[in-house]
Design an enzyme around this catalytic site. Structure first.
Site, short mmCIF file in Angstrom:
data_model
loop_
_atom_site.label_atom_id
_atom_site.label_comp_id
_atom_site.label_asym_id
_atom_site.label_seq_id
_atom_site.Cartn_x
_atom_site.Cartn_y
_atom_site.Cartn_z
N LYS A 262 -60.18 -16.51 14.56
CA LYS A 262 -60.96 -15.31 14.78
C LYS A 262 -62.45 -15.65 14.80
O LYS A 262 -62.88 -16.63 14.17
CB LYS A 262 -60.74 -14.29 13.65
CG LYS A 262 -59.34 -13.73 13.53
CD LYS A 262 -59.27 -12.78 12.34
CE LYS A 262 -57.87 -12.24 12.13
NZ LYS A 262 -57.50 -11.26 13.16
N ARG A 336 -46.38 -10.13 12.89
CA ARG A 336 -45.05 -9.83 13.44
C ARG A 336 -44.06 -10.97 13.15
O ARG A 336 -42.86 -10.74 13.12
CB ARG A 336 -45.15 -9.54 14.94
CG ARG A 336 -45.65 -10.69 15.78
CD ARG A 336 -46.15 -10.25 17.15
NE ARG A 336 -47.40 -9.50 17.03
CZ ARG A 336 -48.06 -9.00 18.09
NH1 ARG A 336 -47.58 -9.17 19.31
NH2 ARG A 336 -49.18 -8.33 17.92
#
Length: 492
Positions: A262, A336
């Site tokens: 990020k 996920r």
């Protein structure tokens, strides 16, 4: 974790002295209108002159004209006096009156449901995170709340208010804790401590056990960190329970994005990426304390997503629990992956309903902003959850799972990819499709277990903003809905 003492008094005979009395103001086209019990009529014509707007969240301290030594706090109720408005106003008042030991609410409450809402809002608003404060001071939360009402809460009602607030505060405490402190191992130990005096059976998988049993998603996300991942199972199985809800919580204690790193600004707030697991823990422990008659199993999928020489690479293929394989195209779509393992494990017990809670996608924030939880599911259970949330004042919004987006998860080398970098549309919905692939079928059928996905990436934390009973940082959103849902399943 903060706690308040609740007292009650009748409108006609006030018996409790408080440091400050809170009254309400309604916002109208003609200016603010007083919403208070008898005794404050002299303020009616002064509210507008004093700058009181009646807008939700607004709080003003004013002097009562015929009693110059009496100061009251006027809190805005918005344009309509509803149960939700009263809950939010009570929370906003208590939150903004931190540093005041005792507060008295003098709203004209005649509906017992509204009395409960004021008590709940006040209890939720009485919160401060001070565990990591050094020398700087912070005002203590309100300690005692007195509510003017025709009749007090029953012992059971007061207990539910207290346990609900305790559960929400637990989520806030965990979410606000620095990631250097709340590692996966510490989180797992905290879960065991919270459940230790309750009728909850527990199990923790460490790295070796995760490897031996094939939890490839959790291991794949956590392998880049020196702080190994964990899977925690908590099982509350009250005698006579006929319904079973499984709650799967995303517990990424810090998310750097892994090798798909990020930007610096994107890492701020990533200590909150474990709020789904905190919600699952808080819900099951609150249900156990309240003696809810529904079986609840909580699965906390805990890992820290860090870049290192051992981290999962884009292009690696992970074998998930249950045998399905996933090509990792983006290591920043890690939530996920851990949730997939948890969903398969939860499905093996054939519950009536699986709910997963996760700060899953930035796309949810783009679509729904910071106050709405995105909801997806494979049947009408998703609508049922939205209706429960609407009834208790939490903002949920059901989203579709369009069949045409499923192809975005196709992989040439594995069963599916975890993200498609060439297709940006419907990011929240594609993530929902990914999770749905790991929900099992009901025993001896080809029908999928009822499943609901809650994306709390937006409302899970406030950042530096505040509203209603929510201060800065973690909010504890969805705990009240999940607890209410469990109670309703007990009677199903």
């Amino acid at each position: 974790m903060s706690k308040i003492s609740l007292d009650f008094e009748t409108e006609s005979s006030p018996t409790t002295e408080s440091d400050i009395t809170v009254i309400g103001a309604i916002s109208t086209s003609d200016g603010p209108r007083l919403h208070a019990v008898e005794g404050f009529e002299s303020l009616s014509g002064l509210l507008k002159k004093l700058g009181v707007s009646g807008s939700a969240d607004a709080l003003s301290r004013v002097v009562v004209p015929d009693s110059p030594s009496t100061v009251v706090a006027v809190v805005g109720l918005g344009r309509e006096v509803t149960t939700d408005a009263l809950r939010a106003a009570a929370g906003a008042a208590v939150r903004q009156l931190a540093g005041t030991a005792s507060v008295r609410f003098a709203f004209p409450l005649t509906d017992h449901v509204d009395v409960i809402a004021v008590a709940e809002g006040a209890a939720l608003g009485a919160y401060a995170y001070t565990q990591e404060k050094g020398k700087s001071e912070r005002s203590n939360p309100v300690e005692t709340v007195t509510i003017v009402a025709p009749e007090p809460l029953t012992a059971d009602e007061a207990k539910r208010v207290a346990e609900t607030a305790r559960a929400v505060h637990l989520v806030r405490d965990l979410g606000n804790t620095s990631a250097s402190v709340l590692t996966p191992e510490v989180f797992a130990d905290t879960a065991l401590d919270e459940a230790s005096d309750l009728p909850i059976t527990t199990r923790v998988w460490d790295v070796a056990q995760l490897e031996s049993e094939g939890f490839g998603g959790i291991l794949g996300v956590g392998r880049g960190s020196e702080r190994g991942p964990r899977l925690v199972k908590l099982d509350y199985f009250p005698e006579g329970a006929t319904r079973h809800i499984a709650i799967v919580g995303k517990g990424i204690t810090f998310d750097t994005g892994g090798l798909s790193l990020k930007p610096a600004s994107g890492m701020m707030g990533m200590k909150y990426d474990m709020l789904g697991a905190a919600t699952a823990l808080a819900t099951i422990t609150a249900a156990a304390r309240l003696g809810t008659s529904t079986r609840i199993t909580a699965w906390l999928c805990l890992a820290e997503n860090m870049p290192s020489g051992s981290a999962t690479r884009p292009g690696d293929v992970l074998k998930m629990y249950g045998g399905r394989t996933v090509e990792v195209t983006n290591t920043d779509a890690e939530g996920r992956l851990v949730m997939a393992d948890g969903l398969v494990a939860a499905s093996e017990e054939n519950p009536d309903l699986i709910i997963d809670v996760a700060t899953l996608t930035g796309a949810a924030v783009v679509a729904l902003g910071k106050r709405y939880t995105g909801v997806m599911g494979n049947d009408e259970s998703a609508t049922d959850v939205v209706n429960v949330a609407d009834g208790i004042g939490e903002k949920f919004w059901r989203m579709p799972l369009p069949s045409e987006l499923r192809s975005a998860l196709d992989s040439d080398v594995a069963d599916l990819v975890n993200a498609n970098l060439s297709r940006r549309e419907g990011g929240m919905l594609v993530a929902g499709h990914f999770l749905s692939e790991f929900v099992g079928n009901r025993a001896d059928t080809d029908q999928q277990i009822s499943w609901v996905h809650l994306d709390i990436a937006g409302p899970g934390d406030n950042g530096t903003s505040t509203y209603g009973y929510n201060g800065k940082g973690a909010t504890g959103v969805t705990v009240r809905t999940l607890l209410t849902l469990a109670e309703r399943h007990a009677g199903a």
